[in-house]
Enzyme design. Structure first.
Site, PDB file in Angstrom:
ATOM      1  N   ARG A  37      44.385 -11.836 -15.937  1.00  0.00           N
ATOM      2  CA  ARG A  37      43.094 -11.178 -16.204  1.00  0.00           C
ATOM      3  C   ARG A  37      42.726 -11.236 -17.688  1.00  0.00           C
ATOM      4  O   ARG A  37      41.548 -11.346 -18.026  1.00  0.00           O
ATOM      5  CB  ARG A  37      43.134  -9.730 -15.741  1.00  0.00           C
ATOM      6  CG  ARG A  37      43.081  -9.645 -14.239  1.00  0.00           C
ATOM      7  CD  ARG A  37      42.979  -8.232 -13.772  1.00  0.00           C
ATOM      8  NE  ARG A  37      42.744  -8.244 -12.342  1.00  0.00           N
ATOM      9  CZ  ARG A  37      42.883  -7.194 -11.561  1.00  0.00           C
ATOM     10  NH1 ARG A  37      43.235  -6.045 -12.076  1.00  0.00           N
ATOM     11  NH2 ARG A  37      42.649  -7.288 -10.279  1.00  0.00           N
ATOM     12  N   LYS A 199      42.467  -4.710  10.226  1.00  0.00           N
ATOM     13  CA  LYS A 199      41.572  -3.742  10.859  1.00  0.00           C
ATOM     14  C   LYS A 199      40.121  -4.186  10.898  1.00  0.00           C
ATOM     15  O   LYS A 199      39.591  -4.674   9.902  1.00  0.00           O
ATOM     16  CB  LYS A 199      41.664  -2.419  10.110  1.00  0.00           C
ATOM     17  CG  LYS A 199      43.019  -1.785  10.260  1.00  0.00           C
ATOM     18  CD  LYS A 199      42.960  -0.351   9.845  1.00  0.00           C
ATOM     19  CE  LYS A 199      44.270   0.305  10.205  1.00  0.00           C
ATOM     20  NZ  LYS A 199      44.476   1.545   9.579  1.00  0.00           N
ATOM     21  N   GLY A 356      42.167 -10.385  -2.908  1.00  0.00           N
ATOM     22  CA  GLY A 356      43.450 -10.564  -3.587  1.00  0.00           C
ATOM     23  C   GLY A 356      44.475 -11.343  -2.784  1.00  0.00           C
ATOM     24  O   GLY A 356      45.124 -12.256  -3.306  1.00  0.00           O
ATOM     25  N   GLY A 379      38.024  -5.645  -3.815  1.00  0.00           N
ATOM     26  CA  GLY A 379      37.010  -4.805  -3.175  1.00  0.00           C
ATOM     27  C   GLY A 379      35.601  -5.231  -3.565  1.00  0.00           C
ATOM     28  O   GLY A 379      34.690  -5.246  -2.728  1.00  0.00           O
TER      29      GLY A 379
END
Ligand code: PEP
Length: 657
Positions: A37, A199, A356, A379
């Site tokens: 990063r 999910k 990720g 996200g």
């Protein structure tokens, strides 16, 4: 087209606040485990320094929950930055307050200050206005390069933009907007999505979004198991969600209604137990057995991906296709990564990896460099793919940041070239025009040449346009061509309301509107032509005329996610006459057209809409005209009939970054 990104700001001598995501993982001894990063932020930081700016860096680090937690100091980041930038980096004791202000005011051009962890203050995650204002007072310019937190309305991510005039995206965020934003807004079709996860809830929004916009969706993982169960398949001990069976059925039904193909695995790699060292077997999906657990897709599914992705132009991939963290179950995920990498390199596929786990999987497979874009957000990437507005992007787009619009260089061949000449010309063009992700190319031959030209260009990135479209679907309309006919000839764009049609064939604002509606309904990108005649410009009523034409063309066309059209501003006095609008005249009118679109719809659509210039555009004047900030390409007549001229204009567009 100019862009208000970091490249278009004057940074010299300015205090440049850059919001980064330096939330890197640490080892137990507080050394950095993975500095990716920090490393990825370097181009933006070097740009500020090389232009002579004063660099003030902001980041969060971990979750200190609004308290000073010494272990979550950005100290290790400051040390790493020193190495990567090759210069001193001062770590401020805090991110706001008198002491910080003093440090910043003592900075010289080219100095670097890293503010301490923003999340030591609860106001950061609360999105507190006052805190954002205090941060803003430290700088003259705000650059956001922290995509990973752009889905959060935190003070340093979105609120701060209210308090600074000069704001832009950095290179990292710019790339996310270009790729993910571009694919969601205006994808090259066919568009495919690979979606996997445990999910349904976590992925329902993204699945629904892709049912609306994609041609093909490949689903794997627990979600696929629930869908298979919903269809009555035996799935053994595989993970699935009992309470989501109805949701799974609804998804499948919705996809069918929308004509979006959903591909579930045709075979599985099953394990006896959920661990690496366990008995395994490949089995066709319909022959799964009680007691076994599906832990990945099988070789027939890999083959299916290979076939079905071959004709796709854009792919978004979120979620690995197997439990790749277990070595014995990684093979198929890696094979699919290889297929996608190959298509990206050799088939012109735009491949975007989001999330990720998927990023880790493709990295482990060794292909990360071969995809068009591997997102830096988890996200944030998922929410962006769901079509949500991310506060961190919204705040900079709303305040003058211009979304990166792709150039469109379009050739209107008018009534020139018979079928043979058209094919020959198209062949030459495919050899001469260089593929570039920032520039779309379209050619619009006469009706008789459409399909033969399509056959000639279909393997290239050149797209086909028609010079007109009729609004009725079929019937007794001798001499007319319907949307369906154009579609079957390979057409993607359609020129509407060209001034010659207005002048010679009774085209009116009302018929332009009818054609625009039918073109949008059929999934074409309409290129709606507007422009004043000489007399109108001499009378000073050119803006009134153009406004009326734009408003009438778009009348009763509702804003929705699929609303993509192009406007071509073609001052009639400049078409085929050798006279061009001056760059200033053209820019003024283009900015005006953008403001009209904003008034009809909103800022976002206005910023995303391409506005072309047309009227004696040629290799000599292209550089100056296309460099104007609101000019996003050209609709070209005369110069489009010469391979060299047209390719040169495309090349000029490619050079304007
Ligand atoms: C056109 O036909 O749309 C056009 C702009 O023509 P030219 O480039 O020849 O002026």
């Amino acid at each position: 087209m100019g862009k208000l990104t970091i490249d278009s700001l004057d940074l010299k001598g300015k205090k440049v606040l850059v919001r980064c995501d330096f939330n890197v993982p640490l080892n137990d001894d507080t050394t950095i485990r993975d500095d990716k990063r920090i490393f990825d932020a370097i181009p933006t930081l070097k740009k500020v320094l090389s232009e002579g700016g004063k660099l003030i860096l902001m980041s969060h680090f971990g979750r200190p929950k609004g308290k000073v937690v010494p272990e979550m100091s950005l100290k290790p980041v400051a040390e790493r930055l020193k190495d990567l930038l090759g210069k001193n980096v001062i770590l401020a004791p805090d991110c706001i307050g008198k002491e910080v202000e003093n440090i910043v005011s003592a900075m010289s051009d080219g100095d670097v200050v890293l503010l301490e962890n923003l999340r030591f203050h609860p106001e950061e995650t609360d999105g507190n206005d006052n805190f954002a204002r205090k941060l803003a007072t430290l700088g003259d310019i705000y650059i956001n390069d922290a995509f990973g937190v752009c889905h959060r309305a935190h003070a340093s991510v979105s609120i701060i933009a209210k308090y600074l005039k000069n704001i832009a995206s950095g290179y990292l965020l710019g790339k996310e907007i270009e790729y993910i934003g571009g694919a969601m807004r205006d994808p090259q079709k066919p568009l495919a999505a690979i979606l996997a996860g445990i999910k349904i809830d976590g992925k329902i929004d993204v699945i629904n979004k892709f049912i609306e916009i994609a041609d093909k969706i490949f689903i794997a993982g627990g979600i696929a198991n629930t869908m298979l169960k919903a269809q009555g398949f035996e799935i053994g001990n595989s993970i699935f969600e009992e309470d989501k069976i109805d949701t799974a059925k609804e998804i499948l039904l919705k996809a069918e209604k929308n004509n979006t193909k959903i591909f579930l695995p045709v075979d599985m790699l099953c394990g006896k137990e959920f661990k690496n060292d366990t008995e395994t077997m490949y089995v066709d999906t319909e022959k799964q057995q009680p007691g076994w657990i599906a832990m990945g897709v099988g070789p027939k599914t890999v083959e299916q991906y290979k076939t079905e992705l071959a004709d796709c132009k854009t792919l978004l991939w979120n979620g690995p296709m197997s439990v790749f963290e277990f070595e014995n179950f990684a093979k198929e995920t890696f094979e699919i990564a290889k297929i996608v990498a190959d298509y990206t390199q050799n088939n012109g596929l735009i491949s975007i990896i989001g999330g990720g786990d998927t990023a880790a999987a493709v990295k482990q497979a060794g292909f990360a460099e071969k995809f068009s874009h591997v997102s830096t957000g988890g996200g944030a990437a998922l929410e962006y793919m769901e079509g949500k507005h991310l506060p961190g992007i919204e705040s900079i787009t709303e305040k003058g940041f211009e979304m990166k619009r792709k150039f469109l260089i379009a050739g209107n061949w008018k009534m020139n070239k018979n079928v043979h000449e058209s094919i020959e010309f198209a062949q030459e063009l495919t050899k001469s025009i260089v593929n570039d992700d920032n520039v779309d190319i379209m050619i619009a031959p006469t009706y008789t040449s459409l399909y033969p030209v399509y056959e000639t260009i279909k393997k290239s990135h050149i797209e086909l346009g028609s010079q007109d479209i009729f609004w009725e679907k079929s019937g007794a309309f001798t001499g007319k061509i319907s949307a369906d006919m154009l579609k079957s000839a390979g057409v993607k764009y359609t020129i509407i309301g060209h001034s010659e049609r207005r002048q010679y064939f009774g085209e009116t604002d009302a018929t332009v509107n009818k054609r625009t509606k039918v073109a949008l309904e059929a999934g074409f990108v309409p290129v709606v032509c507007v422009g004043e005649i000489l007399e109108e410009r001499e009378k000073g009523v050119e803006k009134e005329v153009v406004k009326r034409q734009v408003v009438e063309a778009l009348k009763d066309i509702q804003l929705n996610d699929f609303l993509h059209f192009v406007i071509a501003y073609e001052p009639v006095w400049a078409i085929g006459t050798g006279k061009t609008a001056s760059p200033e005249q053209a820019q003024e009118m283009h900015a005006y057209i953008r403001s009209i679109i904003k008034n009809i719809y909103n800022e976002e659509l206005a910023q995303a809409t391409r506005i072309l210039y047309g009227g004696s555009l040629n290799p000599k004047n292209a550089q100056e005209l296309l460099s104007q900030i609101d000019i996003d390409g050209g609709l070209i007549g005369g110069a489009a009939l010469k391979v060299d001229d047209f390719s040169t204009i495309a090349k000029i567009a490619q050079g304007i970054k």
